[in-house]
Design a protein around this motif. Structure first.
Motif, PDB file in Angstrom:
ATOM      1  N   ALA A 266     -13.662  13.204  11.903  1.00  0.00           N
ATOM      2  CA  ALA A 266     -13.950  14.193  12.125  1.00  0.00           C
ATOM      3  C   ALA A 266     -12.609  14.830  12.876  1.00  0.00           C
ATOM      4  O   ALA A 266     -12.096  15.912  12.681  1.00  0.00           O
TER       5      ALA A 266
ATOM      6  N   LEU B 154      -9.804  17.338  11.629  1.00  0.00           N
ATOM      7  CA  LEU B 154      -9.409  18.680  12.528  1.00  0.00           C
ATOM      8  C   LEU B 154      -7.767  18.730  12.663  1.00  0.00           C
ATOM      9  O   LEU B 154      -7.294  19.829  12.596  1.00  0.00           O
TER      10      LEU B 154
ATOM     11  N   SER C 296     -21.079  18.336   4.969  1.00  0.00           N
ATOM     12  CA  SER C 296     -21.060  18.515   6.293  1.00  0.00           C
ATOM     13  C   SER C 296     -19.563  18.434   6.878  1.00  0.00           C
ATOM     14  O   SER C 296     -19.628  18.430   8.123  1.00  0.00           O
ATOM     15  N   ALA C 297     -18.837  18.378   5.857  1.00  0.00           N
ATOM     16  CA  ALA C 297     -17.337  18.671   6.483  1.00  0.00           C
ATOM     17  C   ALA C 297     -16.859  19.848   5.416  1.00  0.00           C
ATOM     18  O   ALA C 297     -17.298  20.120   4.467  1.00  0.00           O
ATOM     19  N   SER C 298     -15.874  20.414   6.132  1.00  0.00           N
ATOM     20  CA  SER C 298     -15.331  21.436   5.326  1.00  0.00           C
ATOM     21  C   SER C 298     -14.709  20.748   4.268  1.00  0.00           C
ATOM     22  O   SER C 298     -14.320  19.518   4.112  1.00  0.00           O
TER      23      SER C 298
ATOM     24  N   PRO D 142     -17.508  28.432  10.370  1.00  0.00           N
ATOM     25  CA  PRO D 142     -17.100  27.532  11.299  1.00  0.00           C
ATOM     26  C   PRO D 142     -16.330  26.283  10.698  1.00  0.00           C
ATOM     27  O   PRO D 142     -16.841  25.811   9.817  1.00  0.00           O
ATOM     28  N   ASN D 143     -15.429  26.007  11.128  1.00  0.00           N
ATOM     29  CA  ASN D 143     -14.876  24.608  10.823  1.00  0.00           C
ATOM     30  C   ASN D 143     -15.636  23.567  11.211  1.00  0.00           C
ATOM     31  O   ASN D 143     -15.555  23.011  12.354  1.00  0.00           O
ATOM     32  N   LEU D 144     -15.979  22.849  10.180  1.00  0.00           N
ATOM     33  CA  LEU D 144     -17.113  21.652  10.414  1.00  0.00           C
ATOM     34  C   LEU D 144     -16.383  20.305  10.944  1.00  0.00           C
ATOM     35  O   LEU D 144     -16.978  19.819  11.812  1.00  0.00           O
TER      36      LEU D 144
ATOM     37  N   ALA E 205     -14.182  20.523  13.323  1.00  0.00           N
ATOM     38  CA  ALA E 205     -14.097  20.752  14.904  1.00  0.00           C
ATOM     39  C   ALA E 205     -15.376  20.618  15.329  1.00  0.00           C
ATOM     40  O   ALA E 205     -15.592  20.016  16.367  1.00  0.00           O
TER      41      ALA E 205
END
Lengths: 346, 346
Positions: free
Chosen positions: A62, A66, A124-126, B59-61, B63
Motif C-alpha cells: 500500500a 502510494l 481493493s487497490a486503485s 479515493p486513492n485506495l 493511501a
DNA sequence: GCTTCGAAGTTATACGTAAAACCTCTGGGT
DNA sequence: ACCCAGAGGTTTTACGTATAACTTCGAAGC
C-alpha cells in the motif's frame, strides 16, 4: 523452538530492517529496490538483505503504491469465470502480468440483470488499467468514465474510446465452418444462435449467413437459445421436430449449444453425424468430452488474455500495442459428416 | 461539449474536493467516510458530496490502505480456474467479499511442477488473509509463514496452523454413491481414481472402499488417471478391456473422469447404463452435457467459497467461525442402472 | 598541501487518506 | 455575568515507502 513464536503484533517495516542492519531506511529501500550499484557497497547490501530475510520483511505494498502512484494492477472484466473460455483468458492475462510484476483482479460483470455493483469496489487497490470483454457490456460505461486505459477483447472495431483492441478472427472461423459443411455437401442449415447480445455472436451469425447466401441452393434458418446445454437442447429439439424437410446441418454459436443440440438429436432418434451434422465454436474441454466429439473452431483463449495484457502494458508504457486479429482454425471431429443420401435438397 | 475535455493530468484528491467545496480535507474525509452525523451539518455534507461527484473523485485506495493498515483483500489459492468447481468457489467467495467491501485476488497455484512463483506477487496489494484449497498444496508453506489468517477448504482436519476450515462431507457423498450402486445390485466395482494427491481424493477412495468392504460378496479394483477426459478414457478403456469378468460399475472420483469412462465404454461397444454403470463426482455442468447424464454427487461449490470467505471475515473480526461440514447429496441420473442380468457374481 | 571528485551513505520529503486532538462560536442554565 | 456544552468544523499527524538532495570521507591529481 520450544515456545510459541512472538505473536508478531506488527509486521516489520523497512525501518526495522534498517535498524537491524545498522543503516538508514533509505539504504534499505535502495538495496531492496535493486538501485544500489554504485550507491551502496556490496558488503552493506548483503547485510541489509540478511536483515530483511531474518525479520521476514515484506514491503508494504500500500505504501509503495502510494509512493509510486501506480499499483501495477489491471482489472479484467469478464461475464463469468464458469465459462471456460474466460477462465482461460484470465489464465493467459495473469501469466503475462506476473512476468511484469503486475497483478490481475477480476470483475465478473453482472449479466445485465442485477444491481451491477461498482467495478472499482472489487479491486481493493486503485487500478492502472482495464481489460474488458465485449461480452461484459454491463459495466463498461462506468469504466470508460474513469479515465483509465481500456483494452477491449473481441469487440466491435467501431467502438471508440479504446486504447487498444485484441480481436479474434471470428468471421473467418465461421466461414471455415460453413465451408467445411458445404464441402461435405450440406445445403439445408439451421443456425443455433446464442441469445447473448454481443459483438462476437453478431459476427458469427453474419459470417455464416453471408457465406451461405453466396452459394446457390442453400437455405438457413436461425433459432436462438440461452447459453447453456439445456436451453440448447430444447431449442434444437423444437427445431428438429418441426414439420417440413429436416435440416442436415446444425451450426451452433458455441460448443455448449452444440452439446445440447447433440442431446436433442439423440432424443429424437437421430444419429450424429449420420443423420445430422452438428458444429460448435470455441473448442472448450466439453467439445471432446461428448460423443461424438465436436467439430468446432478453436479459439486461442489464453493468447487473447496474454495479448490483452501485453497491449495494456504497452499502452501504459506509451509504446504502440501489437495489432491485428488472432487467427482461429477449424477442428474437424466426429460430429460432422456428409448429409444422408436421402436428404431432400434445400 | 465542443472541445476535448482537459487531459486530466492527475486524478482529483480529497484535497481538491475540499477546495471545491470550501471546506478542509478532514471534512471531506468525514463526510465521504459516513462519519458525519453530529460532526458536519447536512448542508455542508451535501456540498461536499456535490463537489466530489462533480470532480469525479475516487479515493486513492493505496493511501486508504496505508492509513488503515488493512487492504480488505483476501487471496484465494486454487489449483486452476479452468476447473469449473474452483471457478464456482471463486464466485461464491467474491460475492460474500463484495457484500463486506472486500476484494478477492486469485493465486492459481502451480500444479506442483513449475517454479511456484511468489504467491504474494500476484497480489499487488498486501493481503488481510488467505483462503486456500487443499488441492493447491504447492504454495502453502510460503503462505503459512506469512503470519496471515489462513482458511483451508476441504482439507485434512489433522492439519495444524489453520484459523478456520470449511469442509464438505465428501465421505458421505461417496457412501451415498456406493449405497446407490449396491442397492441397484452391483457387486463388481472399479474405482477410477484421480492421480492428484490431495485430501479430498484420499477421502473419496477410503469411503468407497470402506463401504464396499462392509458388504459381503463385493470386489473393487482401483485404477488411477490424471484429471482430464482423455486420461480417464484411456484408463477406463484399459480396465474394461482387461481379461477376466468385467466390472458392472465404474465409480469415478470426478465427473471429468466419468465422462472419459463413458467414452471408453462406447468405444468398446458397451452401453451405459445397460452394460455398465458409471458415476461421477462434483456435478459439474459437464455431468448433464454428456449422454447419458451422469449420476453424481452435487457439491455446493459456491457455498464453499461463501463460507470460506465468511470464516475469514469472522477470524479477522475475532469472532468464532461457523463450523461443521457442508452436506452433499447424490443426484441419480441416467448413467447408473441395475447390472445386466447375465453378470457373473464378484 | 590544497582542491576535486566519486563512492557510500544519510536526511528530508511527498504520496493521499483517516482520525485524534484541538479550536470557535452560539445558546442556555444559573 | 459567567460558565458550559455541544455543534461544526479545522489543524495536525501518522501510515511505510521511494527518491531527490545533501553530507562525509578518503584518495587521486597537480
Amino acid at each position: 523452538m520450544t515456545s510459541a513464536p512472538q505473536p508478531a503484533p506488527t509486521r516489520p517495516t523497512s525501518r526495522d530492517v534498517a535498524r537491524a542492519a545498522g543503516v538508514s531506511q533509505a539504504t534499505v529501500s535502495l538495496v531492496l529496490g535493486g538501485k544500489w550499484p554504485g550507491r551502496v557497497s556490496e558488503a552493506t547490501a548483503e547485510r541489509v538483505r540478511q536483515a530483511a530475510h531474518g525479520l521476514g520483511y515484506r514491503p508494504n505494498l500500500a505504501a509503495r503504491n502510494l509512493r509510486l502512484g501506480s499499483t501495477r494492477t489491471a482489472l479484467l472484466v469478464v461475464p463469468a469465470l464458469t465459462n471456460e473460455f474466460f477462465a482461460r483468458v484470465y489464465t493467459g492475462a495473469a501469466e503475462v502480468a506476473a512476468e511484469h510484476g503486475f497483478g490481475v483482479v477480476l470483475y465478473p460483470s453482472p449479466d445485465g440483470t442485477g444491481p451491477a455493483r461498482d467495478p472499482f469496489a472489487s479491486a481493493s487497490a486503485s487500478l492502472d488499467g482495464v481489460i474488458a470483454s465485449s461480452m461484459a457490456a454491463g459495466a463498461l460505461d462506468a469504466l470508460r468514465g474513469a479515465g483509465l486505459p481500456l483494452v477491449m477483447l473481441d469487440s466491435d472495431p467501431a467502438d471508440t474510446g479504446v486504447a487498444a483492441r485484441v480481436n479474434l478472427d471470428i468471421a473467418d472461423g465461421m466461414r471455415q465452418i460453413a465451408g467445411h459443411l458445404l464441402a461435405l455437401g450440406h445445403r439445408r442449415f439451421v443456425h443455433l444462435a446464442s441469445a447473448v447480445d454481443s459483438w462476437t455472436f453478431a459476427v458469427r451469425g453474419r459470417a455464416l449467413h453471408d457465406t451461405l447466401r453466396s452459394v446457390p441452393g442453400t437455405s438457413v434458418r436461425t433459432v436462438t437459445a440461452a447459453l447453456d446445454v439445456h436451453a440448447g437442447r430444447v431449442a434444437a429439439e423444437h427445431t428438429l421436430a418441426a414439420p417440413g424437410p429436416r435440416p442436415t446441418a446444425l451450426v451452433c454459436d458455441d460448443d455448449i449449444l452444440a452439446a445440447g443440440a447433440c442431446k436433442a438429436a439423440r432424443r429424437l432418434g437421430l444419429r450424429v453425424p449420420d443423420d445430422l451434422s452438428v458444429t460448435g465454436f470455441d473448442d472448450l474441454a466439453l467439445a471432446t468430452a461428448v460423443e461424438p466429439e465436436l467439430t468446432t473452431v478453436r479459439l486461442p483463449a489464453e493468447q487473447v488474455g496474454k495479448r490483452g495484457m501485453r497491449a495494456l502494458l504497452a499502452v501504459l508504457d506509451d509504446r504502440p500495442a501489437e495489432t491485428g486479429s488472432l487467427p482461429v482454425h477449424l477442428v474437424a471431429r466426429g460430429s460432422s459428416a456428409p448429409p444422408p443420401a436421402d436428404a431432400p435438397p434445400a
